[in-house]
Design a protein around this motif. Structure first.
Motif, PDB file in Angstrom:
ATOM      1  N   ARG A 110      63.955 -21.883  66.567  1.00  0.00           N
ATOM      2  CA  ARG A 110      63.513 -22.843  67.587  1.00  0.00           C
ATOM      3  C   ARG A 110      63.479 -22.167  68.946  1.00  0.00           C
ATOM      4  NH1 ARG A 110      66.987 -27.139  64.509  1.00  0.00           N
ATOM      5  NH2 ARG A 110      65.358 -27.966  63.125  1.00  0.00           N
ATOM      6  N   VAL A 111      62.282 -22.080  69.478  1.00  0.00           N
ATOM      7  CA  VAL A 111      62.023 -21.321  70.698  1.00  0.00           C
ATOM      8  C   VAL A 111      61.347 -22.239  71.711  1.00  0.00           C
ATOM      9  CG1 VAL A 111      60.925 -19.246  71.616  1.00  0.00           C
ATOM     10  CG2 VAL A 111      61.501 -19.364  69.203  1.00  0.00           C
ATOM     11  N   ALA A 112      61.748 -22.135  72.976  1.00  0.00           N
ATOM     12  CA  ALA A 112      61.013 -22.806  74.051  1.00  0.00           C
ATOM     13  C   ALA A 112      60.427 -21.747  74.970  1.00  0.00           C
ATOM     14  CB  ALA A 112      61.931 -23.735  74.849  1.00  0.00           C
ATOM     15  N   VAL A 113      59.154 -21.924  75.328  1.00  0.00           N
ATOM     16  CA  VAL A 113      58.459 -20.918  76.133  1.00  0.00           C
ATOM     17  C   VAL A 113      57.921 -21.524  77.423  1.00  0.00           C
ATOM     18  CG1 VAL A 113      57.803 -19.579  74.108  1.00  0.00           C
ATOM     19  CG2 VAL A 113      56.216 -21.280  74.996  1.00  0.00           C
ATOM     20  N   SER A 114      57.740 -20.662  78.409  1.00  0.00           N
ATOM     21  CA  SER A 114      57.087 -21.032  79.663  1.00  0.00           C
ATOM     22  C   SER A 114      55.691 -20.416  79.697  1.00  0.00           C
ATOM     23  CB  SER A 114      57.914 -20.548  80.857  1.00  0.00           C
ATOM     24  OG  SER A 114      59.052 -21.365  81.028  1.00  0.00           O
ATOM     25  N   SER A 119      75.055 -37.559  68.357  1.00  0.00           N
ATOM     26  CA  SER A 119      75.740 -36.550  67.544  1.00  0.00           C
ATOM     27  C   SER A 119      75.763 -35.171  68.205  1.00  0.00           C
ATOM     28  CB  SER A 119      75.111 -36.445  66.160  1.00  0.00           C
ATOM     29  OG  SER A 119      73.804 -35.930  66.247  1.00  0.00           O
ATOM     30  N   VAL A 120      74.833 -34.911  69.132  1.00  0.00           N
ATOM     31  CA  VAL A 120      74.890 -33.654  69.874  1.00  0.00           C
ATOM     32  C   VAL A 120      74.729 -33.938  71.363  1.00  0.00           C
ATOM     33  CG1 VAL A 120      74.025 -32.174  68.015  1.00  0.00           C
ATOM     34  CG2 VAL A 120      72.399 -33.192  69.594  1.00  0.00           C
ATOM     35  N   LYS A 121      75.504 -33.219  72.157  1.00  0.00           N
ATOM     36  CA  LYS A 121      75.415 -33.417  73.607  1.00  0.00           C
ATOM     37  C   LYS A 121      74.119 -32.821  74.154  1.00  0.00           C
ATOM     38  CE  LYS A 121      78.242 -32.964  77.787  1.00  0.00           C
ATOM     39  NZ  LYS A 121      77.105 -33.055  78.648  1.00  0.00           N
ATOM     40  N   LEU A 122      73.737 -31.659  73.612  1.00  0.00           N
ATOM     41  CA  LEU A 122      72.544 -30.949  74.094  1.00  0.00           C
ATOM     42  C   LEU A 122      71.807 -30.335  72.914  1.00  0.00           C
ATOM     43  CD1 LEU A 122      74.266 -29.022  77.020  1.00  0.00           C
ATOM     44  CD2 LEU A 122      72.549 -30.814  77.317  1.00  0.00           C
ATOM     45  N   PRO A 123      70.485 -30.206  73.006  1.00  0.00           N
ATOM     46  CA  PRO A 123      69.755 -29.479  71.965  1.00  0.00           C
ATOM     47  C   PRO A 123      70.058 -27.984  72.092  1.00  0.00           C
ATOM     48  CG  PRO A 123      68.271 -30.027  73.766  1.00  0.00           C
ATOM     49  CD  PRO A 123      69.604 -30.650  74.100  1.00  0.00           C
ATOM     50  N   LEU A 124      70.255 -27.325  70.965  1.00  0.00           N
ATOM     51  CA  LEU A 124      70.629 -25.909  70.996  1.00  0.00           C
ATOM     52  C   LEU A 124      69.446 -25.061  70.538  1.00  0.00           C
ATOM     53  CD1 LEU A 124      74.240 -26.195  69.536  1.00  0.00           C
ATOM     54  CD2 LEU A 124      73.535 -26.097  71.931  1.00  0.00           C
ATOM     55  N   PHE A 125      68.667 -24.570  71.488  1.00  0.00           N
ATOM     56  CA  PHE A 125      67.559 -23.680  71.169  1.00  0.00           C
ATOM     57  C   PHE A 125      68.113 -22.324  70.739  1.00  0.00           C
ATOM     58  CE2 PHE A 125      65.315 -26.730  73.867  1.00  0.00           C
ATOM     59  CZ  PHE A 125      64.117 -26.894  73.159  1.00  0.00           C
ATOM     60  N   ALA A 153      72.545 -23.960  77.454  1.00  0.00           N
ATOM     61  CA  ALA A 153      73.122 -24.146  76.117  1.00  0.00           C
ATOM     62  C   ALA A 153      72.475 -23.260  75.060  1.00  0.00           C
ATOM     63  CB  ALA A 153      72.991 -25.613  75.699  1.00  0.00           C
ATOM     64  N   ALA A 154      71.307 -22.681  75.353  1.00  0.00           N
ATOM     65  CA  ALA A 154      70.574 -21.900  74.352  1.00  0.00           C
ATOM     66  C   ALA A 154      71.399 -20.715  73.853  1.00  0.00           C
ATOM     67  CB  ALA A 154      69.261 -21.403  74.940  1.00  0.00           C
ATOM     68  N   ALA A 155      71.152 -20.319  72.601  1.00  0.00           N
ATOM     69  CA  ALA A 155      71.872 -19.174  72.031  1.00  0.00           C
ATOM     70  C   ALA A 155      71.512 -17.883  72.754  1.00  0.00           C
ATOM     71  CB  ALA A 155      71.553 -19.051  70.536  1.00  0.00           C
ATOM     72  N   ARG A 156      70.237 -17.756  73.140  1.00  0.00           N
ATOM     73  CA  ARG A 156      69.760 -16.589  73.889  1.00  0.00           C
ATOM     74  C   ARG A 156      68.749 -17.058  74.921  1.00  0.00           C
ATOM     75  NH1 ARG A 156      68.871 -11.058  70.958  1.00  0.00           N
ATOM     76  NH2 ARG A 156      70.202 -11.111  69.104  1.00  0.00           N
ATOM     77  N   GLY A 166      75.460 -19.048  84.836  1.00  0.00           N
ATOM     78  CA  GLY A 166      75.946 -20.013  83.853  1.00  0.00           C
ATOM     79  C   GLY A 166      75.930 -19.518  82.422  1.00  0.00           C
ATOM     80  N   ALA A 167      75.056 -18.555  82.121  1.00  0.00           N
ATOM     81  CA  ALA A 167      74.912 -18.128  80.720  1.00  0.00           C
ATOM     82  C   ALA A 167      75.327 -16.676  80.492  1.00  0.00           C
ATOM     83  CB  ALA A 167      73.478 -18.353  80.251  1.00  0.00           C
ATOM     84  N   GLY A 168      75.542 -15.912  81.566  1.00  0.00           N
ATOM     85  CA  GLY A 168      76.128 -14.578  81.449  1.00  0.00           C
ATOM     86  C   GLY A 168      75.456 -13.672  80.438  1.00  0.00           C
ATOM     87  N   GLU A 169      76.260 -13.175  79.480  1.00  0.00           N
ATOM     88  CA  GLU A 169      75.748 -12.156  78.563  1.00  0.00           C
ATOM     89  C   GLU A 169      74.701 -12.694  77.578  1.00  0.00           C
ATOM     90  OE1 GLU A 169      79.424 -13.818  76.491  1.00  0.00           O
ATOM     91  OE2 GLU A 169      78.959 -13.168  78.525  1.00  0.00           O
ATOM     92  N   LYS A 170      74.497 -14.007  77.539  1.00  0.00           N
ATOM     93  CA  LYS A 170      73.421 -14.554  76.698  1.00  0.00           C
ATOM     94  C   LYS A 170      72.050 -14.285  77.300  1.00  0.00           C
ATOM     95  CE  LYS A 170      74.643 -18.948  76.420  1.00  0.00           C
ATOM     96  NZ  LYS A 170      74.570 -20.347  75.943  1.00  0.00           N
ATOM     97  N   VAL A 171      72.020 -13.835  78.577  1.00  0.00           N
ATOM     98  CA  VAL A 171      70.764 -13.660  79.313  1.00  0.00           C
ATOM     99  C   VAL A 171      70.317 -12.200  79.286  1.00  0.00           C
ATOM    100  CG1 VAL A 171      69.600 -13.960  81.535  1.00  0.00           C
ATOM    101  CG2 VAL A 171      71.443 -15.520  80.880  1.00  0.00           C
ATOM    102  N   SER A 172      69.046 -11.975  78.960  1.00  0.00           N
ATOM    103  CA  SER A 172      68.447 -10.642  79.036  1.00  0.00           C
ATOM    104  C   SER A 172      67.177 -10.708  79.879  1.00  0.00           C
ATOM    105  CB  SER A 172      68.107 -10.113  77.640  1.00  0.00           C
ATOM    106  OG  SER A 172      69.277  -9.922  76.879  1.00  0.00           O
ATOM    107  N   TRP A 173      67.029  -9.750  80.774  1.00  0.00           N
ATOM    108  CA  TRP A 173      65.834  -9.641  81.623  1.00  0.00           C
ATOM    109  C   TRP A 173      65.007  -8.459  81.139  1.00  0.00           C
ATOM    110  CZ3 TRP A 173      64.373 -12.344  86.192  1.00  0.00           C
ATOM    111  CH2 TRP A 173      65.266 -13.364  86.576  1.00  0.00           C
ATOM    112  N   PHE A 174      63.762  -8.718  80.793  1.00  0.00           N
ATOM    113  CA  PHE A 174      62.824  -7.670  80.398  1.00  0.00           C
ATOM    114  C   PHE A 174      61.850  -7.447  81.551  1.00  0.00           C
ATOM    115  CE2 PHE A 174      64.628  -9.068  76.485  1.00  0.00           C
ATOM    116  CZ  PHE A 174      64.658  -7.937  75.685  1.00  0.00           C
TER     117      PHE A 174
END
Length: 265
Positions: free
Chosen positions: A40-44, A143-149, A202-205, A239-247
């Motif tokens: 599950r991916v969200a894109v801009s 059942s879930v507080k936030l959707p987890l992409f 909340a996203a995994a990545r 807020g997301a620290g090491e979950k964030v990658s900049w290309f």
């Protein structure tokens, strides 16, 4: 910055950044398949879909880890403009033109979730309808507080905005809704919907793709200054620290004083 984000800087978008982005994307895909057999991916919008196509539609190297399986992808929009899906301002049109329509025949296509265009004048209704789509896919609100992409693919505006979350805007303080309406976007078109900051975090990545010399000033601000940490992109970093990658390419990171990672490959 607490937990350090990953900043990659490549000499060339086509020959260096795109192959590294592909490896990152397929690592994320394969992790997600192990978790729940769907990605599950969200894109801009912006220049991101073109770079995505370069990464994802390149020939496979033949290894099991380098296979794109679009049949298990679900693609959402991190933000969208309240315009018809065929309008030039539509992120869906951009993603379709630059990426989805270029998927070779015979290769499965991802399942895509565009906005409902039946009530575009009512931006709150458009946001509510998109949130209902997320609720149906990700589980009920109780059942879930936030959707987890599994992954968010984002851009960075010259003012430090991402999705349609703009600097100093009241939407940055919204903590309850998953999808927010904005009717006064500083960038036209004024009417848009966007994922809320808590959903982004909340996203995994989370991957930002930022290229070109026009980005170097805002990247310097985001990575080096206190003020930049409070821009929307900076809030995601914080807020997301090491979950964030900049290309990024070297033109975008010129003069940015922040440690670079080696290649993903």
């Amino acid at each position: 910055m607490g937990r350090t984000v990953n900043l990659y800087s490549f000499p060339n978008v086509d020959s260096d950044l795109a192959p590294n982005l592909r490896k990152y994307l397929l690592d994320a895909q394969n992790e997600a398949f192990k978790r729940h057999d769907v990605f599950r991916v969200a894109v801009s919008g912006g220049s991101l879909p073109k770079t995505l196509a370069k990464a994802l539609l390149a020939p496979s190297n033949g290894s099991d880890d380098d296979k794109v399986d679009f049949s298990k992808w679900e693609v959402f929009y991190a933000d969208e403009r309240c315009v018809p899906l065929t309008h030039d301002d539509s992120n869906h049109k951009l993603v379709k033109d630059e990426w989805l329509d270029k998927i070779p025949q015979g290769m499965a296509a991802p399942k895509v979730f565009p906005i409902d265009v039946s009530q575009l004048e009512d931006v709150q209704e458009t946001a509510d309808e998109y949130e209902k789509k997320l609720v149906n896919i990700f589980a009920s609100r109780d059942s879930v507080k936030l959707p987890l992409f599994d992954l968010l693919l984002l851009g960075c505006g010259p003012d430090g905005h991402t999705c349609s979350l703009f600097p100093d805007h009241q939407l940055l303080r919204e903590s309850d809704a998953w999808v927010l309406p904005i009717s006064d976007s500083p960038k036209p078109p004024a009417k848009r919907i966007t994922l809320s900051l808590p959903v982004v975090l909340a996203a995994a990545r989370i991957a930002f793709v930022a290229t070109g010399g026009g980005k170097k000033d805002v990247l310097k601000q985001i990575f080096e200054t206190e003020e930049g940490r409070h821009l929307p992109c900076g809030l995601v970093n914080e807020g997301a620290g090491e979950k964030v990658s900049w290309f990024c390419d070297q033109a975008a990171t010129e003069g940015v004083n922040f440690p670079r990672r080696g290649s993903v490959i």
